[in-house]
Design an enzyme around this catalytic site. Sequence first.
Site, PDB file in Angstrom:
ATOM      1  N   VAL A 110       0.838  -1.203   0.000  1.00 34.35           N
ATOM      2  CA  VAL A 110       0.000   0.000   0.000  1.00 34.35           C
ATOM      3  C   VAL A 110       0.878   1.259   0.000  1.00 34.35           C
ATOM      4  CG1 VAL A 110      -1.962  -1.144   1.117  1.00 34.35           C
ATOM      5  CG2 VAL A 110      -0.187  -0.135   2.562  1.00 34.35           C
ATOM      6  N   HIS A 126      -4.676  -4.265  -2.565  1.00 40.50           N
ATOM      7  CA  HIS A 126      -5.032  -3.892  -1.188  1.00 40.50           C
ATOM      8  C   HIS A 126      -5.105  -2.372  -1.005  1.00 40.50           C
ATOM      9  CE1 HIS A 126      -3.630  -8.099   0.418  1.00 40.50           C
ATOM     10  NE2 HIS A 126      -4.779  -8.146  -0.219  1.00 40.50           N
ATOM     11  N   THR A 195       6.231 -12.160  -0.033  1.00 41.93           N
ATOM     12  CA  THR A 195       4.937 -12.225   0.654  1.00 41.93           C
ATOM     13  C   THR A 195       4.843 -13.527   1.436  1.00 41.93           C
ATOM     14  OG1 THR A 195       2.526 -12.324   0.396  1.00 41.93           O
ATOM     15  CG2 THR A 195       3.819 -12.991  -1.518  1.00 41.93           C
TER      16      THR A 195
HETATM   17  C1  BJW Z   1      11.402 -10.611   2.458  1.00 41.79           C
HETATM   18  C2  BJW Z   1      12.297  -9.621   2.786  1.00 41.79           C
HETATM   19  C3  BJW Z   1      13.225  -9.293   1.816  1.00 41.79           C
HETATM   20  C4  BJW Z   1      11.014  -9.835   4.453  1.00 41.79           C
HETATM   21  N1  BJW Z   1      13.208  -9.930   0.654  1.00 41.79           N
HETATM   22  N2  BJW Z   1      11.418 -11.250   1.307  1.00 41.79           N
HETATM   23  C5  BJW Z   1      -9.580 -18.152   2.071  1.00 41.79           C
HETATM   24  C6  BJW Z   1      -9.064 -18.941   3.074  1.00 41.79           C
HETATM   25  C7  BJW Z   1      -8.898 -18.434   4.359  1.00 41.79           C
HETATM   26  C8  BJW Z   1      -9.236 -17.111   4.671  1.00 41.79           C
HETATM   27  C9  BJW Z   1      -9.745 -16.338   3.663  1.00 41.79           C
HETATM   28  C10 BJW Z   1      -9.906 -16.858   2.397  1.00 41.79           C
HETATM   29  N3  BJW Z   1     -10.413 -15.863   1.615  1.00 41.79           N
HETATM   30  C11 BJW Z   1     -10.560 -14.747   2.368  1.00 41.79           C
HETATM   31  C12 BJW Z   1     -10.157 -15.009   3.619  1.00 41.79           C
HETATM   32  C13 BJW Z   1     -10.171 -14.040   4.748  1.00 41.79           C
HETATM   33  C14 BJW Z   1      -9.024 -13.062   4.717  1.00 41.79           C
HETATM   34  C15 BJW Z   1      -7.721 -13.830   4.878  1.00 41.79           C
HETATM   35  O1  BJW Z   1      -6.977 -14.083   3.957  1.00 41.79           O
HETATM   36  N4  BJW Z   1      -7.413 -14.163   6.118  1.00 41.79           N
HETATM   37  C16 BJW Z   1      -6.181 -14.881   6.419  1.00 41.79           C
HETATM   38  C17 BJW Z   1      -5.498 -14.190   7.583  1.00 41.79           C
HETATM   39  C18 BJW Z   1      -6.477 -16.312   6.658  1.00 41.79           C
HETATM   40  N5  BJW Z   1      -9.002 -12.249   3.494  1.00 41.79           N
HETATM   41  C19 BJW Z   1      -9.739 -11.160   3.397  1.00 41.79           C
HETATM   42  O2  BJW Z   1     -10.457 -10.791   4.290  1.00 41.79           O
HETATM   43  C20 BJW Z   1      -9.679 -10.404   2.079  1.00 41.79           C
HETATM   44  N6  BJW Z   1     -10.994 -10.125   1.651  1.00 41.79           N
HETATM   45  C21 BJW Z   1     -11.765 -11.038   1.083  1.00 41.79           C
HETATM   46  O3  BJW Z   1     -11.378 -12.135   0.750  1.00 41.79           O
HETATM   47  O4  BJW Z   1     -13.052 -10.588   0.899  1.00 41.79           O
HETATM   48  C22 BJW Z   1     -14.060 -11.483   0.451  1.00 41.79           C
HETATM   49  C23 BJW Z   1     -15.317 -10.637   0.352  1.00 41.79           C
HETATM   50  C24 BJW Z   1     -16.051 -10.689  -0.811  1.00 41.79           C
HETATM   51  C25 BJW Z   1     -17.211  -9.912  -0.927  1.00 41.79           C
HETATM   52  C26 BJW Z   1     -17.605  -9.084   0.113  1.00 41.79           C
HETATM   53  C27 BJW Z   1     -16.855  -9.007   1.270  1.00 41.79           C
HETATM   54  C28 BJW Z   1     -15.703  -9.794   1.388  1.00 41.79           C
HETATM   55  C29 BJW Z   1      -9.029  -9.056   2.269  1.00 41.79           C
HETATM   56  C30 BJW Z   1      -7.607  -9.144   2.640  1.00 41.79           C
HETATM   57  C31 BJW Z   1      -7.043  -7.747   2.891  1.00 41.79           C
HETATM   58  C32 BJW Z   1      -5.663  -7.790   3.471  1.00 41.79           C
HETATM   59  N7  BJW Z   1      -5.297  -6.486   3.890  1.00 41.79           N
HETATM   60  C33 BJW Z   1      -4.003  -6.272   4.505  1.00 41.79           C
HETATM   61  C34 BJW Z   1      -4.013  -4.886   5.195  1.00 41.79           C
HETATM   62  C35 BJW Z   1      -3.857  -3.756   4.189  1.00 41.79           C
HETATM   63  C36 BJW Z   1      -3.663  -2.457   4.866  1.00 41.79           C
HETATM   64  C37 BJW Z   1      -2.437  -2.410   5.742  1.00 41.79           C
HETATM   65  O5  BJW Z   1      -1.317  -2.560   5.244  1.00 41.79           O
HETATM   66  O6  BJW Z   1      -2.608  -2.219   6.944  1.00 41.79           O
HETATM   67  O7  BJW Z   1      -2.975  -6.342   3.526  1.00 41.79           O
HETATM   68  S1  BJW Z   1      -3.530  -7.540   5.669  1.00 41.79           S
HETATM   69  C38 BJW Z   1      -1.830  -7.534   5.270  1.00 41.79           C
HETATM   70  O8  BJW Z   1      -1.447  -8.817   4.724  1.00 41.79           O
HETATM   71  C39 BJW Z   1      -1.664  -6.497   4.155  1.00 41.79           C
HETATM   72  C40 BJW Z   1      -0.720  -7.192   3.240  1.00 41.79           C
HETATM   73  O9  BJW Z   1      -0.838  -6.679   1.923  1.00 41.79           O
HETATM   74  C41 BJW Z   1      -1.133  -8.640   3.345  1.00 41.79           C
HETATM   75  C42 BJW Z   1      -0.073  -9.612   2.957  1.00 41.79           C
HETATM   76  O10 BJW Z   1       1.049  -9.448   3.760  1.00 41.79           O
HETATM   77  P1  BJW Z   1       2.486  -9.663   3.131  1.00 41.79           P
HETATM   78  O11 BJW Z   1       2.723  -8.653   2.086  1.00 41.79           O
HETATM   79  O12 BJW Z   1       2.625 -11.072   2.734  1.00 41.79           O
HETATM   80  O13 BJW Z   1       3.432  -9.270   4.369  1.00 41.79           O
HETATM   81  P2  BJW Z   1       3.901 -10.156   5.604  1.00 41.79           P
HETATM   82  O14 BJW Z   1       4.352  -9.200   6.643  1.00 41.79           O
HETATM   83  O15 BJW Z   1       2.901 -11.163   5.980  1.00 41.79           O
HETATM   84  O16 BJW Z   1       5.134 -10.984   5.034  1.00 41.79           O
HETATM   85  C43 BJW Z   1       6.328 -10.388   4.607  1.00 41.79           C
HETATM   86  C44 BJW Z   1       7.122 -11.446   3.876  1.00 41.79           C
HETATM   87  O17 BJW Z   1       8.284 -10.811   3.353  1.00 41.79           O
HETATM   88  C45 BJW Z   1       7.597 -12.587   4.782  1.00 41.79           C
HETATM   89  O18 BJW Z   1       7.345 -13.814   4.110  1.00 41.79           O
HETATM   90  C46 BJW Z   1       9.131 -12.352   4.881  1.00 41.79           C
HETATM   91  O19 BJW Z   1       9.852 -13.569   4.935  1.00 41.79           O
HETATM   92  C47 BJW Z   1       9.403 -11.644   3.576  1.00 41.79           C
HETATM   93  N8  BJW Z   1      10.559 -10.763   3.589  1.00 41.79           N
HETATM   94  N9  BJW Z   1      12.023  -9.183   4.101  1.00 41.79           N
HETATM   95  C48 BJW Z   1      12.299 -10.927   0.456  1.00 41.79           C
HETATM   96  N10 BJW Z   1      14.172  -8.334   2.070  1.00 41.79           N
END
Ligand code: BJW
Length: 250
Positions: A110, A126, A195
């Site tokens: 973001v 996102h 991710t």
């Molecule tokens: C390095 C490094 C380096 C470090 N080099 N690597 C199916 C199954 C189960 C659950 C669900 C499902 N479908 C939906 C869900 C529910 C939910 C969900 O997924 N929950 C899970 C927790 C289980 N999903 C949702 O609710 C989504 N909505 C949805 O599906 O809606 C359906 C719907 C339809 C119709 C009407 C209503 C609803 C929405 C998800 C939104 C996620 N939002 C966030 C917050 C954004 C704002 C903010 O930033 O505050 O997005 S959550 C957060 O996680 C953020 C990120 O974009 C996202 C992913 O995180 P990311 O980027 O992977 O970061 P990290 O910190 O997790 O990992 C970092 C990685 O980098 C690590 O692996 C490190 O090793 C690595 N790393 N340094 C390379 N130098």
Amino acid sequence: MTPIEIKSDFLSALREANHIAILTGAGVSAESGVPTFRDALTGLWAKYDPMQLATPEAFSRDPETVTRWYDQRRLNVLKCEPNPAHRALAQWQRSCAAGGRTFTLITQNVDRLHQAAGSTDVIEIHGSLIEWRCLITQRLQECRGGPFPQYPPRSDAGGLLRPNVVWFGEALPEEAARAAEHAAGFCDVFISIGTSGLVYPAAGYLHLAKSSGAVTAEINRDPTPATDVADYSMLGKAGEILPALLQALG
Ligand code: BJW
């Protein structure tokens, strides 16, 4: 530093690909100084869980705390610069375009750092924390100035402002979600970078690409649930692996 090993058959797949799709996550911006989503919160924020703050329920219950957290993150991001990973992806997109090939960049980030590095047509699934949305008019405003004068902030129309990001339980922006799924389902090579692969629907894109016949790869500092699924896994920092990959591609 150990040399970065890039498999020659992966390079061949990339050279032959007409459609490349990339999914990025917070790890890509880590080397720019943007904390990853699941990094422990520090200082005053140490007692909070990001999974609990990034929800519409938290905003309804305590808009002051939630908007303070997002504003602090916004102010940090505005000070950050793209790193070699962002720049390599932007350069790769330009060279694909010059060769008549498609390069689709889907990001969960973001922070707008891909755009700052020169990437175009970035699919932000996102949203963005640089944009805030008035809850009365639904108008978006880009906020690049200093801290808001009050928390929660208000628009000129008097409505509460919220960051234009996608919280847990909220639907992804329709057009972005459609474009991301299309790119994952129709690409020849799909690469998931920096991710954790824990958040859906983004975490499903690599599976979709693989089941649609694409060659899949992951670049991450640590193993993730996608590591055993992807055809190729490159463990290390995105800011080191991506420039090396681009160099190897020539
Ligand atoms: C390095 C490094 C380096 C470090 N080099 N690597 C199916 C199954 C189960 C659950 C669900 C499902 N479908 C939906 C869900 C529910 C939910 C969900 O997924 N929950 C899970 C927790 C289980 N999903 C949702 O609710 C989504 N909505 C949805 O599906 O809606 C359906 C719907 C339809 C119709 C009407 C209503 C609803 C929405 C998800 C939104 C996620 N939002 C966030 C917050 C954004 C704002 C903010 O930033 O505050 O997005 S959550 C957060 O996680 C953020 C990120 O974009 C996202 C992913 O995180 P990311 O980027 O992977 O970061 P990290 O910190 O997790 O990992 C970092 C990685 O980098 C690590 O692996 C490190 O090793 C690595 N790393 N340094 C390379 N130098």
